[in-house]
Design a protein around this motif. Structure first.
Motif, PDB file in Angstrom:
ATOM      1  N   ASP A  80       0.984  -0.761  -0.117  1.00 21.21           N
ATOM      2  CA  ASP A  80      -0.285   0.014  -0.052  1.00 21.21           C
ATOM      3  C   ASP A  80       0.986   1.506   0.365  1.00 21.21           C
ATOM      4  N   TYR A  81       0.409   2.130  -0.679  1.00 21.67           N
ATOM      5  CA  TYR A  81       1.040   4.120  -0.819  1.00 21.67           C
ATOM      6  C   TYR A  81       0.311   4.747  -0.384  1.00 21.67           C
ATOM      7  N   THR A  82       0.550   5.431   0.492  1.00 19.88           N
ATOM      8  CA  THR A  82      -0.662   6.405   0.865  1.00 19.88           C
ATOM      9  C   THR A  82      -0.257   8.088   0.301  1.00 19.88           C
ATOM     10  N   ARG A  83      -1.051   9.157  -0.286  1.00 23.61           N
ATOM     11  CA  ARG A  83       0.332  10.571  -0.348  1.00 23.61           C
ATOM     12  C   ARG A  83      -1.111  11.061   1.216  1.00 23.61           C
ATOM     13  N   THR A  84      -0.180  11.867   2.237  1.00 20.42           N
ATOM     14  CA  THR A  84      -1.015  12.752   3.120  1.00 20.42           C
ATOM     15  C   THR A  84      -0.632  14.059   2.068  1.00 20.42           C
ATOM     16  N   LEU A  85      -2.972  14.445   2.128  1.00 24.41           N
ATOM     17  CA  LEU A  85      -2.546  15.711   2.190  1.00 24.41           C
ATOM     18  C   LEU A  85      -2.886  16.897   2.818  1.00 24.41           C
ATOM     19  N   LYS A  86      -3.266  15.946   3.976  1.00 24.73           N
ATOM     20  CA  LYS A  86      -2.914  16.916   5.499  1.00 24.73           C
ATOM     21  C   LYS A  86      -2.883  16.501   6.321  1.00 24.73           C
ATOM     22  N   LYS A  87      -1.960  16.837   7.117  1.00 28.08           N
ATOM     23  CA  LYS A  87      -1.119  15.742   8.154  1.00 28.08           C
ATOM     24  C   LYS A  87      -2.236  15.819   9.935  1.00 28.08           C
ATOM     25  N   GLN A  88      -2.426  14.911  10.454  1.00 28.57           N
ATOM     26  CA  GLN A  88      -2.771  14.496  11.910  1.00 28.57           C
ATOM     27  C   GLN A  88      -2.260  16.184  12.537  1.00 28.57           C
ATOM     28  N   VAL A  89      -3.024  16.662  13.471  1.00 26.40           N
ATOM     29  CA  VAL A  89      -2.678  17.749  13.942  1.00 26.40           C
ATOM     30  C   VAL A  89      -2.695  17.196  15.902  1.00 26.40           C
TER      31      VAL A  89
END
Length: 463
Positions: A80-89
């Motif tokens: 699996d590959y995922t691209r983070t668009l908005k990181k968690q805070v």
């Protein structure tokens, strides 16, 4: 001189090629001799319907093996590959930025914890292996026995196809024999009419008979010829039908050996020895197998109320980075193993209604079996009655042929001596022809009824 030499060379070439030309002509005119046993052998090996039934058995066996595969561990490789668009805070309440003093924690200078901290990276990679295996699953175990019944049912359906094919080939072969015998009867009638015509014409030329007799004899020949041609056409059509059943080229020449008279000796013996039990009937056997499937399906549906236990495992590697420099990635292994217990509690009544539906299907199958058995018993009685009638018809027709043959000879002698008329001889010849046709028809009807009886009884005799 040169022309003579060329001619000699051509003659030599022709003489060399002549044997091969003769041989190829003979090969082209070869006729395939068929008896009933050989016809059945070809049909059971070449007919498309039988081949499809055999392929169905093979398909069901593969399906059964696929069902057993569910008992073994299921291992899969995943990536699996995922691209983070908005990181968690992430927020940390009560965190002492100064470590108990006025000085902030090293590395945390300038960070406002009230706004949270972004965690994670842009690129996330996961790869590894997953494993699952059923440990306790009563529904799965019961489905294995149902798949075994599927194979049995397909085998019985293939047997049904072969029995039906044997029945069709037998009746088609008998039809060829009937057409062939009918053609011989009409050909004999035509030959007799032609012989009588030539004899009367000779007498007419001598002035011993009237012109009316010559005209009547000529009309008799003309009337006999269409019947003979029609019988020949019927024979051709019957052979085409047989060749189609055997999966053969319709242009291939065949010759069915034997006559319907060859079966005279077995008429009474077959009728007396007929076993009318339905133990081998393929329709009832298929219904019984379907009933067994429904019973096992009902048990399997009841097992849906039982808990299931399965083994699970996983071994993966994870990596996160903000770029695509794979050589700098740090792959972190991660693995787990465990068991999973599932206890069904509520499903909206779907299991209950499936059970009720299967019970209704079982009741329908019982009613269908009773109706099928009743109709089969009726068919057996009809075939037995037809066979009994055919035996009586054969006995009467056999005596009729003897009497008609004797009557024709008497009428012929009476006409030759002038004591009888041409009309009497024609009537005697017509009666003889009809008697022979009745004899052949009675044997054919008996053999067809016997073949249909064998199909109902599920007999697989090939002769």
């Amino acid at each position: 001189m040169k022309r003579v030499l060329i001619t000699k060379k051509m003659m030599w070439v022709v003489m060399m090629l002549l044997p091969s030309l003769v041989f190829s002509t003979v090969k082209a005119q070869d006729v395939l001799k068929l008896d009933l046993e050989k016809a059945l052998e070809i049909a059971l090996s070449e007919n498309p319907t039988v081949k499809v039934a055999d392929k169905e058995i093979e398909k069901k066996k593969y399906a059964q093996k696929g069902t057993y595969a569910a008992l073994f561990p299921q291992i899969n490789f995943t990536a699996d590959y995922t691209r983070t668009l908005k990181k968690q805070v992430m927020y940390m309440d009560g965190f002492d930025m100064g470590g108990g003093s006025d000085e902030p924690t090293p590395g945390m200078e300038g960070i406002d914890m009230s706004k949270g901290i972004e965690v994670g990276r842009d690129n996330n990679w996961t790869t590894g292996f997953n494993l699952s295996m059923p440990l306790v699953n009563a529904t799965l175990w019961k489905s294995l026995s149902i798949s075994a019944l599927d194979v049995e049912l397909s085998i019985e359906q293939a047997r049904s196809s072969k029995i039906s094919m044997v029945n069709q080939v037998k009746k088609s072969f008998y039809a060829v024999l009937l057409a062939n015998d009918s053609y011989r009867v009409f050909k004999e009638s035509y030959d007799n009419a032609m012989e009588n015509y030539l004899d009367i014409k000779k007498k007419y030329d001598q002035g011993t008979v009237a012109e009316y007799d010559l005209i009547r004899a000529d009309v008799t020949v003309k009337n006999s010829e269409p019947n003979m041609l029609q019988a020949e056409n019927s024979l051709t059509l019957a052979k085409w039908q047989l060749k189609a059943l055997l999966g053969m080229d319709l242009e291939m020449a065949i010759d069915c050996e034997g006559e319907l008279a060859d079966f005279e000796s077995v008429l009474f013996a077959d009728y007396m020895a007929t076993d009318t039990t339905l133990a081998g009937n393929t329709d009832l056997k298929q219904i019984d197998l379907q009933m067994q499937q429904l019973k096992k399906t009902l048990t399997m549906q009841k097992f849906d109320y039982l808990p299931t236990l399965s083994l699970t495992g996983m071994y993966q590697w994870n990596a996160m980075n903000n770029d695509f420099k794979f050589k700098n990635y740090n792959w972190t292994p991660y693995s787990i193993v465990g068991v999973s217990l599932t206890v069904p509690i509520f499903s909206g009544g779907s299991k209950y209604h499936k059970i009720k539906q299967t019970q209704v299907s079982m009741h329908q199958m019982d009613l269908q079996r009773d109706d099928t058995k009743r109709n089969l018993q009726l068919a057996i009685k009809q075939y037995l009655d037809n066979m009994k009638t055919c035996v009586k018809q054969f006995d009467a027709a056999q005596k009729g042929v003897e009497q008609a043959n004797k009557g024709y000879k008497i009428a012929q002698k009476r006409y030759d001596t002038g004591a009888g008329t041409l009309l009497e001889m024609n009537d005697a010849e017509l009666a003889l022809t009809q008697a022979k046709l009745n004899l052949n028809q009675s044997i054919y009807n008996y053999m067809v009824a016997k073949s249909d009886m064998e199909k109902v009884l599920g007999q697989e005799q090939t002769n």
